[in-house]
Design a protein around this motif. Sequence first.
Motif, PDB file in Angstrom:
ATOM      1  N   PRO A   1      74.454  41.162  45.104  1.00 50.69           N
ATOM      2  CA  PRO A   1      74.295  41.534  43.698  1.00 50.69           C
ATOM      3  C   PRO A   1      72.819  41.668  43.345  1.00 50.69           C
ATOM      4  CG  PRO A   1      75.838  39.714  43.944  1.00 50.69           C
ATOM      5  CD  PRO A   1      75.163  39.885  45.266  1.00 50.69           C
ATOM      6  N   ARG A   2      72.527  42.547  42.409  1.00 58.74           N
ATOM      7  CA  ARG A   2      71.147  42.763  41.972  1.00 58.74           C
ATOM      8  C   ARG A   2      70.513  41.461  41.481  1.00 58.74           C
ATOM      9  NH1 ARG A   2      68.474  47.283  39.334  1.00 58.74           N
ATOM     10  NH2 ARG A   2      70.403  48.469  39.560  1.00 58.74           N
ATOM     11  N   ALA A   3      71.324  40.592  40.815  1.00 55.68           N
ATOM     12  CA  ALA A   3      70.791  39.356  40.245  1.00 55.68           C
ATOM     13  C   ALA A   3      70.302  38.386  41.310  1.00 55.68           C
ATOM     14  CB  ALA A   3      71.847  38.679  39.382  1.00 55.68           C
ATOM     15  N   ALA A   4      70.746  38.553  42.552  1.00 55.61           N
ATOM     16  CA  ALA A   4      70.364  37.610  43.606  1.00 55.61           C
ATOM     17  C   ALA A   4      68.971  37.884  44.154  1.00 55.61           C
ATOM     18  CB  ALA A   4      71.378  37.666  44.750  1.00 55.61           C
ATOM     19  N   VAL A   5      68.453  39.090  43.950  1.00 55.59           N
ATOM     20  CA  VAL A   5      67.181  39.490  44.564  1.00 55.59           C
ATOM     21  C   VAL A   5      66.034  39.222  43.599  1.00 55.59           C
ATOM     22  CG1 VAL A   5      65.887  41.371  45.612  1.00 55.59           C
ATOM     23  CG2 VAL A   5      68.364  41.238  45.924  1.00 55.59           C
ATOM     24  N   LEU A   6      65.071  38.427  44.071  1.00 52.62           N
ATOM     25  CA  LEU A   6      63.872  38.116  43.300  1.00 52.62           C
ATOM     26  C   LEU A   6      62.658  38.742  43.984  1.00 52.62           C
ATOM     27  CD1 LEU A   6      64.588  34.337  42.581  1.00 52.62           C
ATOM     28  CD2 LEU A   6      65.171  36.312  41.164  1.00 52.62           C
ATOM     29  N   HIS A   7      61.525  38.739  43.276  1.00 52.23           N
ATOM     30  CA  HIS A   7      60.329  39.379  43.815  1.00 52.23           C
ATOM     31  C   HIS A   7      59.094  38.611  43.360  1.00 52.23           C
ATOM     32  CE1 HIS A   7      57.027  42.329  44.051  1.00 52.23           C
ATOM     33  NE2 HIS A   7      57.709  42.844  45.053  1.00 52.23           N
ATOM     34  N   ASP A   8      58.178  38.386  44.301  1.00 49.54           N
ATOM     35  CA  ASP A   8      56.884  37.800  43.956  1.00 49.54           C
ATOM     36  C   ASP A   8      55.816  38.458  44.820  1.00 49.54           C
ATOM     37  OD1 ASP A   8      57.118  36.683  46.468  1.00 49.54           O
ATOM     38  OD2 ASP A   8      57.447  34.629  45.751  1.00 49.54           O
ATOM     39  N   ALA A   9      54.655  37.860  44.871  1.00 51.93           N
ATOM     40  CA  ALA A   9      53.543  38.462  45.617  1.00 51.93           C
ATOM     41  C   ALA A   9      53.842  38.587  47.104  1.00 51.93           C
ATOM     42  CB  ALA A   9      52.276  37.639  45.401  1.00 51.93           C
ATOM     43  N   SER A  10      54.749  37.772  47.611  1.00 52.05           N
ATOM     44  CA  SER A  10      55.088  37.816  49.034  1.00 52.05           C
ATOM     45  C   SER A  10      56.163  38.837  49.356  1.00 52.05           C
ATOM     46  CB  SER A  10      55.547  36.429  49.507  1.00 52.05           C
ATOM     47  OG  SER A  10      54.522  35.468  49.324  1.00 52.05           O
ATOM     48  N   GLY A  11      56.793  39.414  48.325  1.00 54.05           N
ATOM     49  CA  GLY A  11      57.822  40.421  48.556  1.00 54.05           C
ATOM     50  C   GLY A  11      59.151  40.035  47.935  1.00 54.05           C
ATOM     51  N   GLN A  12      60.203  40.663  48.389  1.00 53.79           N
ATOM     52  CA  GLN A  12      61.546  40.427  47.863  1.00 53.79           C
ATOM     53  C   GLN A  12      62.225  39.322  48.663  1.00 53.79           C
ATOM     54  OE1 GLN A  12      62.518  44.536  48.538  1.00 53.79           O
ATOM     55  NE2 GLN A  12      62.647  44.976  46.352  1.00 53.79           N
ATOM     56  N   TYR A  13      63.057  38.530  47.960  1.00 54.98           N
ATOM     57  CA  TYR A  13      63.703  37.403  48.642  1.00 54.98           C
ATOM     58  C   TYR A  13      64.958  36.983  47.885  1.00 54.98           C
ATOM     59  CZ  TYR A  13      61.417  34.627  44.972  1.00 54.98           C
ATOM     60  OH  TYR A  13      61.007  34.125  43.772  1.00 54.98           O
ATOM     61  N   VAL A  14      65.794  36.220  48.572  1.00 58.90           N
ATOM     62  CA  VAL A  14      66.993  35.626  47.984  1.00 58.90           C
ATOM     63  C   VAL A  14      67.042  34.167  48.413  1.00 58.90           C
ATOM     64  CG1 VAL A  14      68.261  37.808  47.993  1.00 58.90           C
ATOM     65  CG2 VAL A  14      68.458  36.251  49.942  1.00 58.90           C
ATOM     66  N   TYR A  15      67.966  33.405  47.795  1.00 63.01           N
ATOM     67  CA  TYR A  15      68.194  32.022  48.176  1.00 63.01           C
ATOM     68  C   TYR A  15      69.629  31.856  48.661  1.00 63.01           C
ATOM     69  CZ  TYR A  15      63.835  30.334  46.091  1.00 63.01           C
ATOM     70  OH  TYR A  15      62.509  30.097  45.818  1.00 63.01           O
ATOM     71  N   GLN A  16      69.795  31.082  49.728  1.00 68.40           N
ATOM     72  CA  GLN A  16      71.109  30.674  50.192  1.00 68.40           C
ATOM     73  C   GLN A  16      71.189  29.151  50.184  1.00 68.40           C
ATOM     74  OE1 GLN A  16      71.506  33.277  53.969  1.00 68.40           O
ATOM     75  NE2 GLN A  16      73.551  33.301  53.033  1.00 68.40           N
ATOM     76  N   VAL A  17      72.417  28.635  50.073  1.00 62.33           N
ATOM     77  CA  VAL A  17      72.641  27.181  50.070  1.00 62.33           C
ATOM     78  C   VAL A  17      72.843  26.727  51.508  1.00 62.33           C
ATOM     79  CG1 VAL A  17      74.080  25.302  49.248  1.00 62.33           C
ATOM     80  CG2 VAL A  17      73.658  27.290  47.781  1.00 62.33           C
ATOM     81  N   MET A  18      71.962  25.829  51.964  1.00 61.52           N
ATOM     82  CA  MET A  18      72.011  25.329  53.335  1.00 61.52           C
ATOM     83  C   MET A  18      72.650  23.941  53.360  1.00 61.52           C
ATOM     84  SD  MET A  18      70.865  27.952  54.713  1.00 61.52           S
ATOM     85  CE  MET A  18      70.629  27.493  56.416  1.00 61.52           C
ATOM     86  N   PRO A  19      72.912  23.382  54.543  1.00 59.77           N
ATOM     87  CA  PRO A  19      73.488  22.032  54.626  1.00 59.77           C
ATOM     88  C   PRO A  19      72.678  21.032  53.823  1.00 59.77           C
ATOM     89  CG  PRO A  19      73.516  23.079  56.780  1.00 59.77           C
ATOM     90  CD  PRO A  19      72.741  23.991  55.878  1.00 59.77           C
ATOM     91  N   GLY A  20      73.367  20.085  53.183  1.00 61.19           N
ATOM     92  CA  GLY A  20      72.700  19.114  52.334  1.00 61.19           C
ATOM     93  C   GLY A  20      72.437  19.647  50.949  1.00 61.19           C
ATOM     94  N   ASN A  21      73.039  20.811  50.610  1.00 60.86           N
ATOM     95  CA  ASN A  21      72.836  21.436  49.295  1.00 60.86           C
ATOM     96  C   ASN A  21      71.361  21.654  48.997  1.00 60.86           C
ATOM     97  OD1 ASN A  21      75.523  21.732  48.765  1.00 60.86           O
ATOM     98  ND2 ASN A  21      75.687  19.960  47.409  1.00 60.86           N
ATOM     99  N   LYS A  22      70.682  22.287  49.945  1.00 57.13           N
ATOM    100  CA  LYS A  22      69.277  22.648  49.780  1.00 57.13           C
ATOM    101  C   LYS A  22      69.153  24.161  49.680  1.00 57.13           C
ATOM    102  CE  LYS A  22      67.724  18.398  50.319  1.00 57.13           C
ATOM    103  NZ  LYS A  22      67.064  17.654  49.231  1.00 57.13           N
ATOM    104  N   ALA A  23      68.252  24.606  48.826  1.00 52.18           N
ATOM    105  CA  ALA A  23      68.010  26.041  48.679  1.00 52.18           C
ATOM    106  C   ALA A  23      67.099  26.515  49.804  1.00 52.18           C
ATOM    107  CB  ALA A  23      67.379  26.336  47.325  1.00 52.18           C
TER     108      ALA A  23
END
Length: 373
Positions: A302-324
């Motif tokens: 989804p478009r809402a999942a994609v963010l952008h900063d000086a380093s480029g475009q990125y998303v977050y996923q939930v990893m083990p231990g409920n860490k981003a």
Amino acid sequence: MQERHYSLRTAAYVLCAAGSLAAGAALFCVRSAHADDTSAAEPAPSVAVQVVPVMRKPVSQLVVAYGVVGTAATNSVTVSLPYVARVTKVLVQPGETVARGAPLFVVQADPGAVIAFTQAQSAATLARGELARTEALFRDGLATQSQLATAQKALDDAQQALAAQKVSGIAAGEKTVASPTAGVVSQLSAAPGDQAQAGTALVQLLGTNTAGARAANVSLGVESADAATIHAGDRVVLHSLSAAQQSVQAQGHIAMVGGAVDAQSQLVNVGANVPLAGAAFLPGTRVRAEIDTQTGTWWAVPRAAVLHDASGQYVYQVMPGNKAHRVHVTVKVEYGATYGVEGALDATRGLIVSGNYELGDGMAVRIAQGGTQ
């Protein structure tokens, strides 16, 4: 005695003060210990997020264009006569849909054209008989080889002239002219009693394509930057501009992409082949077209999942231990509210679509009510 009384009373005050201080200190220690226990029991701060599954699937870049149905020149058929004739009956009217072979009008060939056809028939018959006589004389030694060759050439010429007359369709009396293709009568130039010259357009048809047809029957205009991404065979979906027909659509494919910018519209002309049999798109209807270009298999997010900063475009996923976990991505195509991206995503981990603006890499998250893991 009075001095001793004061001393006793002072001592009593001192003892009471000391007791009060001791009790206060004990109470402070108890409260401090309770505060420390409460602090140790509080959970680490986390961000409420919502997540969706992520998977790879075909995603296209959407190009929107506007145009008109049934105006492409490659799909227009003009009906005319190769000889002079008089129109006696007109059997169709503008806007009428006709089938292949349907009668369009009735004509009567000009007498001069009929005479020319009759003369061609007579010339062929005469040349055929002359060749037969010359062949008989040649067998008897009464005609030369040159005379035989001349008779043969005369017959060939007469037959070719007659064949040309037959191709034109000239015939004595009235003749019904049929439609060469299925289509819609877009223009009618003939009227009963008209004397039509050879080659004069009598009827113009806009062909109705079938699924296997290759000709374009929809003319679109696109920006030059978008035209570079469009190729023949790309999927196209037509939508009506009428508010009453918002649900009406027809699907086809791009048939042709122009190689220059039109001087009048300042757009690149694109022809589409869209089967319209039974659809509500009449010739001349203005339409909006959605063209799928650069189709590829990407991570669909989804478009809402994609963010952008000086380093480029990125998303977050939930990893083990409920860490981003921050994942760098590159947006390849965009289709409405969906991006097609490339990156080191994990299909077994949820993709964060809400609350991601508050996150940093490694931060604790909790799935909000209504979110899915």
